[in-house]
Design a protein around this motif. Structure first.
Motif, PDB file in Angstrom:
ATOM      1  N   ARG A 114      42.052  32.619  52.623  1.00 45.67           N
ATOM      2  CA  ARG A 114      40.839  32.565  51.813  1.00 45.67           C
ATOM      3  C   ARG A 114      39.721  33.437  52.361  1.00 45.67           C
ATOM      4  NH1 ARG A 114      40.859  29.968  47.587  1.00 45.67           N
ATOM      5  NH2 ARG A 114      38.647  29.549  47.465  1.00 45.67           N
ATOM      6  N   GLN A 160      35.148  42.550  47.161  1.00 49.82           N
ATOM      7  CA  GLN A 160      34.552  41.894  45.996  1.00 49.82           C
ATOM      8  C   GLN A 160      33.924  42.945  45.092  1.00 49.82           C
ATOM      9  OE1 GLN A 160      32.565  37.923  46.156  1.00 49.82           O
ATOM     10  NE2 GLN A 160      30.728  39.144  46.005  1.00 49.82           N
ATOM     11  N   LEU A 175      40.981  37.672  47.753  1.00 51.60           N
ATOM     12  CA  LEU A 175      41.035  36.805  48.927  1.00 51.60           C
ATOM     13  C   LEU A 175      42.399  36.878  49.583  1.00 51.60           C
ATOM     14  CD1 LEU A 175      39.391  33.648  47.310  1.00 51.60           C
ATOM     15  CD2 LEU A 175      38.253  35.447  48.639  1.00 51.60           C
ATOM     16  N   ARG A 203      39.250  35.231  43.123  1.00 53.55           N
ATOM     17  CA  ARG A 203      38.299  34.194  42.723  1.00 53.55           C
ATOM     18  C   ARG A 203      37.369  34.821  41.685  1.00 53.55           C
ATOM     19  NH1 ARG A 203      35.603  32.895  47.490  1.00 53.55           N
ATOM     20  NH2 ARG A 203      34.297  34.686  47.053  1.00 53.55           N
ATOM     21  N   LEU A 252      37.612  36.773  52.633  1.00 56.40           N
ATOM     22  CA  LEU A 252      37.286  37.787  51.650  1.00 56.40           C
ATOM     23  C   LEU A 252      37.844  39.138  52.069  1.00 56.40           C
ATOM     24  CD1 LEU A 252      35.680  38.559  49.066  1.00 56.40           C
ATOM     25  CD2 LEU A 252      33.745  39.031  50.579  1.00 56.40           C
ATOM     26  N   ALA A 288      36.523  38.422  43.440  1.00 57.75           N
ATOM     27  CA  ALA A 288      36.751  38.574  44.874  1.00 57.75           C
ATOM     28  C   ALA A 288      38.244  38.508  45.155  1.00 57.75           C
ATOM     29  CB  ALA A 288      36.029  37.474  45.640  1.00 57.75           C
TER      30      ALA A 288
END
Length: 142
Positions: A98, A103, A94, A13, A100, A92
């Protein structure tokens, strides 16, 4: 063995200055390197000083198929003629659910290249886009 997921099937992301630019399939080039100058001291032939000098950060490129979030990138590109400004970015990694994984925060980010899809009657693969960012350091991400 602990059962910790090693981060397979990861996607990324991207946020620049708080603007969510969506998910990306690949992230390439994230890294840094300390340049080293060698100094040979006279009279000591068996030793060379390795002196760290500057840190270089490699450009990072993210790639994905065209999706509705491509419009967010187009809006960002439309602001470039008013002037290029440095910002911050977060990339990030993932997991498929989704969650994390990790990051990275990037300082002094500049969008240096966007590459759109190639279209043609002989091309049957997905239309893709990529974005390339230059940056001048990492930020702590909380």
């Amino acid at each position: 063995m602990t059962g910790t997921d090693p981060g397979t099937s990861v996607h990324f992301r991207l946020r620049i200055d708080g603007i969510d630019l969506g998910d990306w399939n690949s992230c390439d080039g994230l890294g840094c390197e300390v340049e080293v100058e060698q100094h040979q001291e006279g009279g000591n032939n068996g030793f060379v000083w390795q002196l760290p000098s500057r840190v270089r950060y490699t450009n990072v490129t993210l790639t994905r198929p065209l999706i509705p979030d491509t419009a967010k990138v187009a809006r960002m590109l439309s602001t470039l003629p008013q002037g290029v400004t440095r910002g911050t970015a977060q990339i990030a990694a993932l997991r498929p659910d989704r969650a994390l994984l990790v990051q990275w925060g990037l300082a002094d980010v500049v969008l240096v290249r966007w590459t759109g899809p190639s279209f043609g009657p002989d091309l049957s693969q997905a239309a893709t886009e990529s974005i390339e960012l230059a940056y001048n350091g990492f930020l702590e991400v909380g």
